[in-house]
Design a protein around this motif. Structure first.
Motif, PDB file in Angstrom:
ATOM      1  N   GLN A 133       0.822  -1.214   0.000  1.00 35.37           N
ATOM      2  CA  GLN A 133       0.000   0.000   0.000  1.00 35.37           C
ATOM      3  C   GLN A 133       0.848   1.253   0.000  1.00 35.37           C
ATOM      4  OE1 GLN A 133      -3.546   0.058   0.159  1.00 35.37           O
ATOM      5  NE2 GLN A 133      -3.169  -2.047  -0.456  1.00 35.37           N
ATOM      6  N   HIS A 134       1.969   1.208   0.697  1.00 36.20           N
ATOM      7  CA  HIS A 134       2.740   2.437   0.891  1.00 36.20           C
ATOM      8  C   HIS A 134       3.634   2.694  -0.329  1.00 36.20           C
ATOM      9  CE1 HIS A 134       5.284   5.429   2.757  1.00 36.20           C
ATOM     10  NE2 HIS A 134       4.404   5.476   3.751  1.00 36.20           N
ATOM     11  N   PRO A 135       3.654   3.931  -0.853  1.00 33.83           N
ATOM     12  CA  PRO A 135       4.503   4.217  -2.016  1.00 33.83           C
ATOM     13  C   PRO A 135       5.975   3.861  -1.787  1.00 33.83           C
ATOM     14  CG  PRO A 135       2.979   6.021  -1.671  1.00 33.83           C
ATOM     15  CD  PRO A 135       2.806   5.087  -0.500  1.00 33.83           C
TER      16      PRO A 135
ATOM     17  N   GLY B 274       5.080  16.136   8.923  1.00 32.59           N
ATOM     18  CA  GLY B 274       4.144  15.227   8.243  1.00 32.59           C
ATOM     19  C   GLY B 274       4.804  13.907   7.891  1.00 32.59           C
ATOM     20  N   CYS B 275       4.412  13.336   6.767  1.00 32.51           N
ATOM     21  CA  CYS B 275       4.974  12.066   6.309  1.00 32.51           C
ATOM     22  C   CYS B 275       6.420  12.302   5.887  1.00 32.51           C
ATOM     23  CB  CYS B 275       4.152  11.537   5.135  1.00 32.51           C
ATOM     24  SG  CYS B 275       4.931  10.120   4.342  1.00 32.51           S
ATOM     25  N   ALA B 276       7.336  11.531   6.448  1.00 29.12           N
ATOM     26  CA  ALA B 276       8.772  11.732   6.165  1.00 29.12           C
ATOM     27  C   ALA B 276       9.110  11.403   4.720  1.00 29.12           C
ATOM     28  CB  ALA B 276       9.591  10.864   7.118  1.00 29.12           C
ATOM     29  N   PHE B 277       8.244  10.657   4.049  1.00 28.01           N
ATOM     30  CA  PHE B 277       8.521  10.253   2.672  1.00 28.01           C
ATOM     31  C   PHE B 277       8.029  11.297   1.657  1.00 28.01           C
ATOM     32  CE2 PHE B 277       7.698   7.328  -1.055  1.00 28.01           C
ATOM     33  CZ  PHE B 277       9.044   7.062  -1.312  1.00 28.01           C
ATOM     34  N   ALA B 278       7.286  12.290   2.137  1.00 24.73           N
ATOM     35  CA  ALA B 278       6.629  13.255   1.234  1.00 24.73           C
ATOM     36  C   ALA B 278       7.554  13.871   0.173  1.00 24.73           C
ATOM     37  CB  ALA B 278       5.924  14.332   2.050  1.00 24.73           C
ATOM     38  N   PRO B 279       8.772  14.336   0.532  1.00 25.36           N
ATOM     39  CA  PRO B 279       9.613  14.968  -0.501  1.00 25.36           C
ATOM     40  C   PRO B 279       9.994  14.016  -1.647  1.00 25.36           C
ATOM     41  CG  PRO B 279      10.473  15.407   1.714  1.00 25.36           C
ATOM     42  CD  PRO B 279       9.408  14.368   1.862  1.00 25.36           C
TER      43      PRO B 279
ATOM     44  N   ILE C 195      -1.948  17.412   2.754  1.00 24.19           N
ATOM     45  CA  ILE C 195      -1.978  16.913   4.139  1.00 24.19           C
ATOM     46  C   ILE C 195      -0.687  16.160   4.509  1.00 24.19           C
ATOM     47  CG2 ILE C 195      -3.163  14.732   3.542  1.00 24.19           C
ATOM     48  CD1 ILE C 195      -4.600  14.995   6.273  1.00 24.19           C
ATOM     49  N   CYS C 196      -0.040  15.561   3.488  1.00 23.49           N
ATOM     50  CA  CYS C 196       1.145  14.731   3.747  1.00 23.49           C
ATOM     51  C   CYS C 196       2.276  15.530   4.400  1.00 23.49           C
ATOM     52  CB  CYS C 196       1.655  14.111   2.458  1.00 23.49           C
ATOM     53  SG  CYS C 196       0.414  13.122   1.621  1.00 23.49           S
ATOM     54  N   THR C 197       2.412  16.800   4.039  1.00 25.20           N
ATOM     55  CA  THR C 197       3.505  17.589   4.598  1.00 25.20           C
ATOM     56  C   THR C 197       3.115  18.224   5.932  1.00 25.20           C
ATOM     57  OG1 THR C 197       2.749  19.428   3.260  1.00 25.20           O
ATOM     58  CG2 THR C 197       4.597  18.164   2.393  1.00 25.20           C
TER      59      THR C 197
ATOM     60  N   ALA D 227       0.975   3.199   6.908  1.00 25.48           N
ATOM     61  CA  ALA D 227       0.859   4.582   7.380  1.00 25.48           C
ATOM     62  C   ALA D 227       0.956   5.507   6.175  1.00 25.48           C
ATOM     63  CB  ALA D 227       1.982   4.882   8.377  1.00 25.48           C
ATOM     64  N   CYS D 228      -0.175   5.800   5.559  1.00 28.75           N
ATOM     65  CA  CYS D 228      -0.168   6.639   4.355  1.00 28.75           C
ATOM     66  C   CYS D 228      -1.526   7.305   4.209  1.00 28.75           C
ATOM     67  CB  CYS D 228       0.139   5.764   3.138  1.00 28.75           C
ATOM     68  SG  CYS D 228       0.014   6.659   1.590  1.00 28.75           S
ATOM     69  N   TRP D 229      -1.520   8.606   3.921  1.00 27.54           N
ATOM     70  CA  TRP D 229      -2.782   9.328   3.775  1.00 27.54           C
ATOM     71  C   TRP D 229      -3.579   8.870   2.562  1.00 27.54           C
ATOM     72  CZ3 TRP D 229      -4.625  11.206   7.837  1.00 27.54           C
ATOM     73  CH2 TRP D 229      -3.824  11.855   8.779  1.00 27.54           C
ATOM     74  N   LEU D 230      -2.925   8.277   1.573  1.00 28.39           N
ATOM     75  CA  LEU D 230      -3.646   7.806   0.380  1.00 28.39           C
ATOM     76  C   LEU D 230      -4.710   6.792   0.769  1.00 28.39           C
ATOM     77  CD1 LEU D 230      -0.968   7.009  -2.317  1.00 28.39           C
ATOM     78  CD2 LEU D 230      -2.796   8.701  -2.473  1.00 28.39           C
ATOM     79  N   LYS D 231      -4.336   5.949   1.718  1.00 26.40           N
ATOM     80  CA  LYS D 231      -5.257   4.902   2.174  1.00 26.40           C
ATOM     81  C   LYS D 231      -6.496   5.544   2.779  1.00 26.40           C
ATOM     82  CE  LYS D 231      -4.213   2.510   5.858  1.00 26.40           C
ATOM     83  NZ  LYS D 231      -5.430   2.677   6.656  1.00 26.40           N
TER      84      LYS D 231
HETATM   85 FE1  SF4 Z   1       3.122   9.706  -0.115  1.00 24.73          FE
HETATM   86 FE2  SF4 Z   1       1.448  11.100   1.384  1.00 24.73          FE
HETATM   87 FE3  SF4 Z   1       1.447   8.470   1.535  1.00 24.73          FE
HETATM   88 FE4  SF4 Z   1       3.452   9.882   2.526  1.00 24.73          FE
HETATM   89  S1  SF4 Z   1       1.347   9.894   3.242  1.00 24.73           S
HETATM   90  S2  SF4 Z   1       3.609   8.069   1.315  1.00 24.73           S
HETATM   91  S3  SF4 Z   1       3.617  11.506   1.057  1.00 24.73           S
HETATM   92  S4  SF4 Z   1       0.892   9.710  -0.246  1.00 24.73           S
END
Ligand code: SF4
Length: 336
Positions: free
Chosen positions: A247-249, A285-290, A298-300, A316-320
């Motif tokens: 699920q997580h990018p 926010g999400c450490a992977f965002a950049p 919302i991710c940042t 742990a991802c807002w996409l979900k």
């Molecule tokens: Fe990408 Fe946002 Fe998911 Fe983080 S929360 S992995 S930035 S979609």
């Protein structure tokens, strides 16, 4: 199957002149008895610091600042140094990436394994030597009697790793933490060491916590996979969840970087562009965002929590969350 190791809300930081580097930021996971769990992520994601925290061997200026590490019913963080030494030697064994750092170059294999056996078992030297030969057989070293006389530099990298595994097994550990055990080896030997660990898990029933940057190594081996990014868990599930329903990018990016046997030879392996964040000043926010092509506003701003995707599978991802909201919206529209 009971829980053998239960890590709850673990925080480990390094206190340097510039400030606090939060290497592990609220990690929660467990390893069941007899289970193989892989902790996967790029270098610097906190997986080795997690192993060091469990062993209570975080080097200075590092420190576990919060959390619990329950092993076999006891919180390791509450034990005295003396009690912890017992746990390290007898109950949890460690296998490292480079066996040369763990083997003494000036002592032969016999001396090193026999010493390990004598240190952890009440046996005579003769019994210890017999046990050493048994252990070398167990880790599939040919002509074990002859190999006992060898010095580490006379062995290949794969052989040295097998000797180190034999030494780890000398104390019958309930848990073996293998930190990048195959990284320094070539591909064929890597597969042999993984097969060996699998066989030992089946034969001896010990749990294995495998730490690796390579999702390819854990395919077909780990029962569950925990993916770490910037000191946090971003996805957790059984191998099927991770390999077929990631699920997580970030997990998807790691999967794309695994070489595949059925792939076109010319196909280039994908790499995840960008660098992990500076943990001296982690993003809110999400450490992977950049690095994430799918990042939203919302991710940042807000850190996504680990929530259920399906039974035993979390991400742990807002996409979900957005997908869930869209599903609800579609569902509502259909009903009206
Ligand atoms: Fe990408 Fe946002 Fe998911 Fe983080 S929360 S992995 S930035 S979609």
């Amino acid at each position: 199957m009971g829980i053998l190791l239960d890590v709850r809300d673990l925080h480990t930081s390094f206190f340097i002149e510039a400030g606090e580097v939060e290497a592990v930021r609220g990690l929660t996971f467990h390893v069941n008895e007899g289970e193989i769990v892989a902790l996967v992520g790029e270098s610097g994601c906190g997986k080795s610091v997690t192993a060091m925290s469990i062993m209570r061997l975080v080097p200075s200026p590092g420190k576990v600042t919060r959390g619990e590490i329950i092993f076999d019913g006891r919180d390791l963080l509450e034990l005295s140094e003396r009690e912890m030494e017992q746990v390290r030697g007898n109950e949890i064994g460690m296998v490292f990436q480079d066996p040369m750092t763990s083997l003494n170059p000036v002592l032969n294999v016999r001396t090193q394994i026999v010493e390990a056996i004598l240190a952890h078992n009440d046996v005579s030297s003769r019994e210890a030597e017999e046990r050493a030969i048994e252990l070398l057989k167990l880790v599939q070293i040919p002509s074990p009697e002859r190999r006992l006389k060898s010095f580490p530099h006379e062995l290949s990298g794969g052989m040295r790793q097998r000797v180190l595994i034999a030494m780890t097994l000398a104390c019958n550990p309930k848990l073996v933490i293998a930190d990048e055990p195959t990284t320094a080896l070539d591909v064929t030997i890597q597969a042999q060491i993984i097969d060996l660990l699998l066989e030992l898990n089946k034969k001896l029933g010990m749990s294995i916590m495998l730490i690796t940057h390579d999702l390819g190594v854990v395919a077909g081996m780990a029962m569950r996979v925990a993916v770490m990014y910037a000191g946090r868990l971003v996805e957790l599930g059984n191998s099927r969840d991770i390999y077929y329903h990631a699920q997580h990018p970030y997990t998807k990016g790691l999967l794309k970087s695994v070489p595949r046997l059925d792939a076109d030879e010319k196909r280039k392996l994908a790499v995840i562009d960008g660098q992990p964040p500076d943990l001296l000043d982690p993003p809110p926010g999400c450490a992977f965002a950049p690095r994430c092509e799918l990042a939203m506003d919302i991710c940042t701003q807000k850190m996504p929590e680990l929530t259920d995707v399906s039974s035993g599978h979390q991400a742990a991802c807002w996409l979900k969350e957005r997908r869930v909201r869209e599903d609800i919206r579609v569902g509502t529209g259909g009903d009206s």
